[in-house]
Design a protein around this motif. Structure first.
Motif, PDB file in Angstrom:
ATOM      1  N   HIS A   1      16.538  18.528  26.272  1.00 20.29           N
ATOM      2  CA  HIS A   1      16.187  17.123  26.475  1.00 20.29           C
ATOM      3  C   HIS A   1      17.410  16.223  26.540  1.00 20.29           C
ATOM      4  CE1 HIS A   1      12.063  18.265  25.880  1.00 20.29           C
ATOM      5  NE2 HIS A   1      12.396  18.865  24.754  1.00 20.29           N
ATOM      6  N   ASN A   2      18.598  16.784  26.281  1.00 21.24           N
ATOM      7  CA  ASN A   2      19.829  15.998  26.249  1.00 21.24           C
ATOM      8  C   ASN A   2      20.994  16.943  26.547  1.00 21.24           C
ATOM      9  OD1 ASN A   2      21.753  14.044  25.865  1.00 21.24           O
ATOM     10  ND2 ASN A   2      21.334  13.746  23.690  1.00 21.24           N
ATOM     11  N   PHE A   3      21.267  17.170  27.833  1.00 23.74           N
ATOM     12  CA  PHE A   3      22.184  18.224  28.267  1.00 23.74           C
ATOM     13  C   PHE A   3      23.578  18.207  27.648  1.00 23.74           C
ATOM     14  CE2 PHE A   3      19.436  17.919  32.230  1.00 23.74           C
ATOM     15  CZ  PHE A   3      18.559  18.886  31.791  1.00 23.74           C
ATOM     16  N   PRO A   4      24.178  17.060  27.352  1.00 23.00           N
ATOM     17  CA  PRO A   4      25.522  17.116  26.768  1.00 23.00           C
ATOM     18  C   PRO A   4      25.548  17.581  25.308  1.00 23.00           C
ATOM     19  CG  PRO A   4      25.108  14.975  27.799  1.00 23.00           C
ATOM     20  CD  PRO A   4      23.813  15.704  27.747  1.00 23.00           C
ATOM     21  N   VAL A   5      24.378  17.708  24.689  1.00 21.27           N
ATOM     22  CA  VAL A   5      24.288  17.994  23.261  1.00 21.27           C
ATOM     23  C   VAL A   5      23.858  19.445  23.043  1.00 21.27           C
ATOM     24  CG1 VAL A   5      23.063  17.367  21.130  1.00 21.27           C
ATOM     25  CG2 VAL A   5      23.694  15.592  22.787  1.00 21.27           C
ATOM     26  N   GLN A   6      24.482  20.089  22.049  1.00 22.88           N
ATOM     27  CA  GLN A   6      24.064  21.440  21.688  1.00 22.88           C
ATOM     28  C   GLN A   6      22.721  21.367  20.981  1.00 22.88           C
ATOM     29  OE1 GLN A   6      27.048  23.813  19.806  1.00 22.88           O
ATOM     30  NE2 GLN A   6      25.576  25.334  19.080  1.00 22.88           N
ATOM     31  N   GLY A   7      21.805  22.239  21.382  1.00 20.11           N
ATOM     32  CA  GLY A   7      20.487  22.282  20.767  1.00 20.11           C
ATOM     33  C   GLY A   7      20.329  23.504  19.884  1.00 20.11           C
ATOM     34  N   SER A   8      19.140  23.658  19.340  1.00 17.02           N
ATOM     35  CA  SER A   8      18.885  24.818  18.495  1.00 17.02           C
ATOM     36  C   SER A   8      17.943  25.811  19.178  1.00 17.02           C
ATOM     37  CB  SER A   8      18.298  24.381  17.161  1.00 17.02           C
ATOM     38  OG  SER A   8      17.091  23.677  17.370  1.00 17.02           O
ATOM     39  N   ARG A   9      17.070  25.320  20.050  1.00 13.55           N
ATOM     40  CA  ARG A   9      16.132  26.200  20.754  1.00 13.55           C
ATOM     41  C   ARG A   9      15.934  25.697  22.175  1.00 13.55           C
ATOM     42  NH1 ARG A   9      11.535  28.104  16.431  1.00 13.55           N
ATOM     43  NH2 ARG A   9      13.019  29.231  15.124  1.00 13.55           N
ATOM     44  N   SER A  10      15.865  26.628  23.097  1.00 14.10           N
ATOM     45  CA  SER A  10      15.726  26.279  24.499  1.00 14.10           C
ATOM     46  C   SER A  10      14.799  27.266  25.196  1.00 14.10           C
ATOM     47  CB  SER A  10      17.094  26.292  25.188  1.00 14.10           C
ATOM     48  OG  SER A  10      16.951  26.209  26.588  1.00 14.10           O
ATOM     49  N   PRO A  11      13.626  26.812  25.624  1.00 12.78           N
ATOM     50  CA  PRO A  11      12.740  27.707  26.378  1.00 12.78           C
ATOM     51  C   PRO A  11      13.407  28.224  27.654  1.00 12.78           C
ATOM     52  CG  PRO A  11      11.556  25.744  25.690  1.00 12.78           C
ATOM     53  CD  PRO A  11      12.992  25.513  25.365  1.00 12.78           C
ATOM     54  N   GLU A  12      14.238  27.384  28.293  1.00 11.60           N
ATOM     55  CA  GLU A  12      14.952  27.835  29.483  1.00 11.60           C
ATOM     56  C   GLU A  12      15.899  28.976  29.138  1.00 11.60           C
ATOM     57  OE1 GLU A  12      13.953  23.484  30.041  1.00 11.60           O
ATOM     58  OE2 GLU A  12      14.790  24.663  28.423  1.00 11.60           O
ATOM     59  N   GLY A  13      16.574  28.851  27.998  1.00 10.38           N
ATOM     60  CA  GLY A  13      17.468  29.917  27.560  1.00 10.38           C
ATOM     61  C   GLY A  13      16.733  31.230  27.380  1.00 10.38           C
ATOM     62  N   GLN A  14      15.535  31.147  26.816  1.00 11.36           N
ATOM     63  CA  GLN A  14      14.723  32.358  26.638  1.00 11.36           C
ATOM     64  C   GLN A  14      14.387  32.982  27.989  1.00 11.36           C
ATOM     65  OE1 GLN A  14      15.612  32.277  23.443  1.00 11.36           O
ATOM     66  NE2 GLN A  14      13.696  33.305  22.944  1.00 11.36           N
ATOM     67  N   ALA A  15      14.008  32.135  28.935  1.00 11.49           N
ATOM     68  CA  ALA A  15      13.665  32.624  30.276  1.00 11.49           C
ATOM     69  C   ALA A  15      14.885  33.259  30.949  1.00 11.49           C
ATOM     70  CB  ALA A  15      13.120  31.479  31.122  1.00 11.49           C
ATOM     71  N   PHE A  16      16.066  32.683  30.726  1.00  9.95           N
ATOM     72  CA  PHE A  16      17.273  33.223  31.340  1.00  9.95           C
ATOM     73  C   PHE A  16      17.617  34.598  30.763  1.00  9.95           C
ATOM     74  CE2 PHE A  16      18.838  28.611  32.109  1.00  9.95           C
ATOM     75  CZ  PHE A  16      17.933  28.466  33.151  1.00  9.95           C
ATOM     76  N   VAL A  17      17.345  34.807  29.479  1.00  5.64           N
ATOM     77  CA  VAL A  17      17.573  36.128  28.885  1.00  5.64           C
ATOM     78  C   VAL A  17      16.615  37.141  29.501  1.00  5.64           C
ATOM     79  CG1 VAL A  17      17.435  37.501  26.774  1.00  5.64           C
ATOM     80  CG2 VAL A  17      18.578  35.295  26.742  1.00  5.64           C
ATOM     81  N   VAL A  18      15.368  36.753  29.681  1.00  5.11           N
ATOM     82  CA  VAL A  18      14.392  37.646  30.317  1.00  5.11           C
ATOM     83  C   VAL A  18      14.855  37.967  31.742  1.00  5.11           C
ATOM     84  CG1 VAL A  18      12.011  37.852  31.120  1.00  5.11           C
ATOM     85  CG2 VAL A  18      12.485  36.892  28.861  1.00  5.11           C
ATOM     86  N   SER A  19      15.360  36.969  32.465  1.00  7.43           N
ATOM     87  CA  SER A  19      15.875  37.194  33.822  1.00  7.43           C
ATOM     88  C   SER A  19      17.064  38.144  33.803  1.00  7.43           C
ATOM     89  CB  SER A  19      16.294  35.869  34.464  1.00  7.43           C
ATOM     90  OG  SER A  19      15.180  35.053  34.691  1.00  7.43           O
ATOM     91  N   MET A  20      17.938  37.988  32.815  1.00  4.31           N
ATOM     92  CA  MET A  20      19.092  38.869  32.701  1.00  4.31           C
ATOM     93  C   MET A  20      18.643  40.315  32.457  1.00  4.31           C
ATOM     94  SD  MET A  20      22.217  38.871  29.916  1.00  4.31           S
ATOM     95  CE  MET A  20      21.110  39.297  28.554  1.00  4.31           C
TER      96      MET A  20
END
Length: 186
Positions: free
Chosen positions: A121-140
Motif C-alpha cells: 500500500h506504500n511502495f517506498p516503505v518496507q512492509g511485513s506481508r505482501s500477497p504479491e510477494g507470495q504470488a511471486f514465490v509461487v511463480s518462481m
C-alpha cells in the motif's frame, strides 16, 4: 512477466514462423532486463535486489527477487535454452529465498510469509506481508519446475547447480498452500 506471456503466445501460435523477428526481439529485451537487474547485485553478498534497483541504499526486497528469478527460468524455457546467462543468478536467488527465517539469511517465516517485502500500500516503505510477494514465490517455483521439466536448459551455465532438496520441495508446497490461502482471504 508480461513480455514473456507475449513471447509464449507468439511461440505457441500456428503463425509462429511469421513472428520469428518479434520472438527474437522479445527474447533479447527480456534477457537485457534480466542482466540489468542481476548486475545490481553481482557484487553483493546477497541475491536480493533493493526496493529501487538504481538506489542501493534502499531496503532489500525478496518479492522482486522472486519475480526476476521466475522470469529467468521462463526465458530459459521459452528460448529453448538460447537465453540462459542469468540461470546461475536465478539459482542463487532461489536458494537464498528458500531458506527458513529461523536459518541464517532465511526469508520464509513459520507461517510461510516471505520477507523482506515492500508494503503493497506504500511502495517506498518496507512492509511485513505482501500477497504479491507470495504470488511471486509461487511463480518462481513454477518457473523452476518448468525449467527442470524442460531438462534444465543452460545447466552448464550454472556450474554450482545442485538438485532440489526435500526441504525446498516442502517449502514449495508450504508457499503454494499459503499463496492459495491468501487468494481465499482477498
Amino acid at each position: 512477466m508480461g513480455m514473456l506471456r507475449v513471447l509464449g503466445t507468439y511461440k505457441a501460435s500456428s503463425l509462429s514462423r511469421d513472428y520469428g523477428d518479434k520472438i527474437g526481439t522479445l527474447e533479447g529485451w527480456v534477457d537485457e532486463i534480466l542482466h540489468g537487474m542481476y548486475d545490481t547485485v553481482s557484487s553483493s553478498n546477497t541475491a536480493l535486489f533493493t526496493n529501487y534497483a538504481d538506489q542501493p541504499k534502499t531496503f532489500r526486497d525478496a518479492s522482486s527477487t522472486a519475480l526476476i528469478a521466475a522470469a529467468a527460468y521462463r526465458l530459459a524455457v521459452l528460448s529453448d535454452g538460447g537465453r540462459v546467462g542469468t540461470i546461475p543468478k536465478a539459482e542463487r536467488a532461489r536458494r537464498e529465498l528458500s531458506k527458513h527465517a529461523g536459518d541464517a539469511g532465511g526469508h520464509i517465516d513459520g507461517d510461510g510469509w516471505l520477507s523482506p517485502v515492500v508494503d503493497p500500500h506504500n511502495f517506498p516503505v518496507q512492509g511485513s506481508r505482501s500477497p504479491e510477494g507470495q504470488a511471486f514465490v509461487v511463480s518462481m517455483i513454477a518457473g523452476y519446475k518448468a525449467w527442470n521439466a524442460a531438462g534444465q536448459p543452460g545447466i552448464n551455465a550454472a556450474s554450482s547447480m545442485r538438485l532440489v532438496s526435500m526441504q525446498e520441495v516442502l517449502l514449495a508446497g508450504l508457499v503454494t498452500f499459503a499463496g492459495w490461502a491468501l487468494v481465499d482471504l482477498y
